[in-house]
Structure formats: structure tokens, C-alpha cells
Design a protein around this motif. Structure first.
Motif, PDB file in Angstrom:
ATOM      1  N   ASP A  52     -19.280  -1.697  18.685  1.00  0.00           N
ATOM      2  CA  ASP A  52     -20.141  -2.213  19.541  1.00  0.00           C
ATOM      3  C   ASP A  52     -20.557  -0.504  20.778  1.00  0.00           C
ATOM      4  OD1 ASP A  52     -22.188  -2.539  21.970  1.00  0.00           O
ATOM      5  OD2 ASP A  52     -21.262  -4.026  22.213  1.00  0.00           O
ATOM      6  N   PRO A  53     -21.475   0.399  19.683  1.00  0.00           N
ATOM      7  CA  PRO A  53     -21.202   2.541  19.896  1.00  0.00           C
ATOM      8  C   PRO A  53     -21.837   2.045  22.128  1.00  0.00           C
ATOM      9  CG  PRO A  53     -22.846   1.986  18.255  1.00  0.00           C
ATOM     10  CD  PRO A  53     -21.575   0.549  18.734  1.00  0.00           C
ATOM     11  N   ALA A  54     -22.894   1.418  21.693  1.00  0.00           N
ATOM     12  CA  ALA A  54     -23.142   1.194  23.392  1.00  0.00           C
ATOM     13  C   ALA A  54     -22.792   1.508  24.303  1.00  0.00           C
ATOM     14  CB  ALA A  54     -24.897   0.421  23.090  1.00  0.00           C
ATOM     15  N   LEU A  55     -22.079   0.142  24.236  1.00  0.00           N
ATOM     16  CA  LEU A  55     -20.569  -0.504  24.852  1.00  0.00           C
ATOM     17  C   LEU A  55     -19.633   0.691  25.375  1.00  0.00           C
ATOM     18  CD1 LEU A  55     -19.116  -2.523  27.178  1.00  0.00           C
ATOM     19  CD2 LEU A  55     -18.782  -4.016  25.461  1.00  0.00           C
ATOM     20  N   CYS A  56     -19.493   0.937  23.634  1.00  0.00           N
ATOM     21  CA  CYS A  56     -18.168   2.240  24.139  1.00  0.00           C
ATOM     22  C   CYS A  56     -18.713   3.335  24.396  1.00  0.00           C
ATOM     23  CB  CYS A  56     -18.140   2.600  22.300  1.00  0.00           C
ATOM     24  SG  CYS A  56     -16.648   3.628  22.588  1.00  0.00           S
ATOM     25  N   ALA A  57     -20.089   3.928  24.381  1.00  0.00           N
ATOM     26  CA  ALA A  57     -20.503   5.329  25.075  1.00  0.00           C
ATOM     27  C   ALA A  57     -20.664   5.103  27.178  1.00  0.00           C
ATOM     28  CB  ALA A  57     -21.791   5.399  25.131  1.00  0.00           C
ATOM     29  N   GLU A  58     -21.166   3.391  27.298  1.00  0.00           N
ATOM     30  CA  GLU A  58     -21.455   3.307  28.668  1.00  0.00           C
ATOM     31  C   GLU A  58     -20.036   3.138  29.253  1.00  0.00           C
ATOM     32  OE1 GLU A  58     -20.833   0.475  32.467  1.00  0.00           O
ATOM     33  OE2 GLU A  58     -19.967   0.002  30.106  1.00  0.00           O
ATOM     34  N   ARG A  59     -18.581   2.939  28.814  1.00  0.00           N
ATOM     35  CA  ARG A  59     -17.408   2.613  28.963  1.00  0.00           C
ATOM     36  C   ARG A  59     -16.527   4.299  29.373  1.00  0.00           C
ATOM     37  NH1 ARG A  59     -14.166  -2.586  26.659  1.00  0.00           N
ATOM     38  NH2 ARG A  59     -15.602  -4.190  27.539  1.00  0.00           N
ATOM     39  N   GLY A 222     -21.185  -5.729  10.370  1.00  0.00           N
ATOM     40  CA  GLY A 222     -20.564  -5.803  11.926  1.00  0.00           C
ATOM     41  C   GLY A 222     -20.765  -4.104  12.833  1.00  0.00           C
ATOM     42  N   THR A 223     -21.213  -3.275  11.984  1.00  0.00           N
ATOM     43  CA  THR A 223     -21.202  -2.037  12.008  1.00  0.00           C
ATOM     44  C   THR A 223     -22.379  -1.419  12.320  1.00  0.00           C
ATOM     45  OG1 THR A 223     -20.584  -0.583   9.095  1.00  0.00           O
ATOM     46  CG2 THR A 223     -19.028  -1.462  10.364  1.00  0.00           C
ATOM     47  N   ALA A 224     -22.466   0.138  12.458  1.00  0.00           N
ATOM     48  CA  ALA A 224     -23.624   0.485  12.908  1.00  0.00           C
ATOM     49  C   ALA A 224     -24.538   0.692  10.738  1.00  0.00           C
ATOM     50  CB  ALA A 224     -23.219   2.280  13.740  1.00  0.00           C
ATOM     51  N   TYR A 225     -23.737   0.549  10.436  1.00  0.00           N
ATOM     52  CA  TYR A 225     -24.084   0.767   9.342  1.00  0.00           C
ATOM     53  C   TYR A 225     -25.460  -0.163   8.820  1.00  0.00           C
ATOM     54  CZ  TYR A 225     -21.962   5.553   8.471  1.00  0.00           C
ATOM     55  OH  TYR A 225     -20.992   6.260   7.728  1.00  0.00           O
ATOM     56  N   GLU A 226     -24.467  -1.542   9.457  1.00  0.00           N
ATOM     57  CA  GLU A 226     -25.608  -2.727   8.750  1.00  0.00           C
ATOM     58  C   GLU A 226     -26.706  -2.503   9.087  1.00  0.00           C
ATOM     59  OE1 GLU A 226     -24.860  -7.809   9.679  1.00  0.00           O
ATOM     60  OE2 GLU A 226     -23.468  -6.413  10.930  1.00  0.00           O
ATOM     61  N   GLU A 227     -27.253  -2.850  10.179  1.00  0.00           N
ATOM     62  CA  GLU A 227     -28.939  -2.457  10.004  1.00  0.00           C
ATOM     63  C   GLU A 227     -29.395  -1.459   9.195  1.00  0.00           C
ATOM     64  OE1 GLU A 227     -32.431  -1.554  13.093  1.00  0.00           O
ATOM     65  OE2 GLU A 227     -29.679  -1.599  14.102  1.00  0.00           O
TER      66      GLU A 227
END
Length: 242
Positions: A52-59, A222-227
Motif C-alpha cells: 500500500d504505497p499510498a498509505l506508506c507515503a502518508e505515514r 498485491g503489489t504495484a505491478y498487479e494493475e
């Protein structure tokens, strides 16, 4: 202060000994707690970077605790990874500039070069990617570490990134297939399989492309590559931009 003088001082001030011992215990405990927090926080960040890179960036942007247990360059490098996974070019460029202006420790500088290379290669910025690859090589060679691990593998990985994303060197396919077969970590294997699919696209080998997109999809679920992989299955031209 000679020994006799120190001995007399210790006798006169014996009541201070428990204070010194207490302070030493407190410092030791605080250091242990800080190290534990650092390890737990680092593990959480690394996990979120993948899931969840978006949540990671927020934290990373808002959690004040991180600023007390991690050096500023470490936090900025994590932000860089998160923004790269989110494709937020403006923020990426801002962080890259901040890192250029910082005094980095050797390990930070190596990661800076690696992340810069990845970003510029994926976005097709040839000159910047080659400059980052050459800066990494120069730094490692200057340290006379190019033949030792993990630095030899870093240089090999840098050349593969340039070969796949910048040069579209389909001659690498055989080498990458062998690497994927011998990689135990699922995500690392999936990334290699994705690169094989990308080169298969440039080679015009539809069967190989389909095979390795499917394999990469299973390992990178489940990673950013999936999409990206799911889009590429119906529109392979996505691989020109990702």
C-alpha cells in the motif's frame, strides 16, 4: 586526578554511585526501546511500500515518530520509493532534488543512485538514467568494491535495468529466464518475469509475452505491478510506458 585523589573523591561522594548506575540503566533501556521501535517501524514501512504505497507515503509525511528514530535521508529515500510506486512525478523530482542537496552517507548515496536509475529508466529518460547508472558504477569502483557482494550484484542489476527499460535489449531474455528460475523470493522472481514480458513485447513474441505476464502476475499479486500487468494482458502497449 591521581589514584589517591580519585579514591578519596569516591569515598566522599559514594552516595552518587547509585545515581550514576541508575542513569546508565535508563540510557541502556532507552537505547533498546529506540532500536526496537526503529526495527519495527522499518519493517512496517518496507511492507507498506509493496502492499500500500499510498498509505506508506502518508505515514512517512505525517508520522512524527519516524523523525525521531530515522535520519532524514532515510525517510526521504523511503518517500522516493513510495512516490515512484504511485507514479507521482512532481513529488519524485522534489525528493530527488532534496536528496541531491543533502550530505549523504555512503549507503544512502548508493540507494539514491539506484532509485534515481530506476525512476529515470522506467520513465524513459535515457540521459538521466545512464548518468545515474554511471554515477553508481563510479562510486562503487572508486571504493574498489566492484568485485565484492552485494556491490557486484548492484552493478549487474543496474546494467539489466538499462538494458530492459532504455535499450530494450532482447538478447537479455535468455539470461533473465535463467535468473527467474533460480530466484527463490516470489517478488524478486516476479519482477524478473515482468522484465522478460517487457522484452518479449519489444521482440514481438506474443507467446512468450503471454507466458511471462501470467507468471509475473501470480508472483506480484498485491503489489504495484498487479494493475500494470492486468492492463498489459489486454493492451500490451502499456509495457512501453511502465
Amino acid at each position: 586526578m591521581n589514584y589517591l585523589a580519585f579514591r578519596q573523591w569516591a569515598i566522599d561522594n559514594w552516595y552518587l554511585l547509585p545515581v550514576f548506575l541508575g542513569m546508565a540503566v535508563i540510557v541502556f533501556v532507552l537505547l533498546r526501546v529506540q532500536n526496537s521501535l526503529r526495527d519495527q517501524s522499518a519493517a512496517g514501512i518496507e511492507r507498506l511500500l509493496v502492499t500500500d504505497p499510498a498509505l506508506c507515503a502518508e505515514r512517512l509525511e505525517n508520522n512524527k515518530l519516524f523523525r525521531t528514530v530515522f535520519r532524514k535521508p532515510v525517510i526521504e529515500l523511503w518517500k522516493l520509493q513510495a512516490y515512484m510506486r504511485l507514479g507521482q512525478d512532481d513529488r519524485i523530482e522534489t525528493v530527488l532534488q532534496r536528496l541531491r542537496d543533502m550530505k549523504l552517507e555512503p549507503r544512502d548515496k548508493i540507494e539514491f543512485y539506484q532509485q534515481s536509475l530506476s525512476y529515470y529508466a522506467v520513465t524513459g529518460k535515457r540521459d538521466e538514467a545512464l548518468a545515474a547508472r554511471d554515477a553508481l558504477r563510479c562510486f562503487i569502483v572508486k571504493a574498489k568494491a566492484q568485485e565484492t557482494e552485494p556491490y557486484a550484484s548492484m552493478l549487474e542489476e543496474a546494467d539489466v535495468i538499462v538494458g530492459v527499460y532504455i535499450e530494450h535489449n532482447t538478447a537479455l531474455i535468455r539470461k533473465l529466464i535463467g535468473k527467474a528460475e533460480h530466484t527463490k523470493n516470489d517478488i524478486s522472481r516476479g519482477v524478473t518475469q515482468y522484465r522478460i514480458a517487457k522484452l518479449a513485447y519489444y521482440k514481438g513474441d506474443a507467446k512468450l509475452l503471454e507466458t511471462y505476464l501470467s507468471r509475473a502476475g501470480k508472483n506480484l499479486k498485491g503489489t504495484a505491478y498487479e494493475e500494470i500487468i492486468e492492463k498489459a494482458k489486454t493492451d500490451p502497449s502499456v509495457l512501453e510506458r511502465k
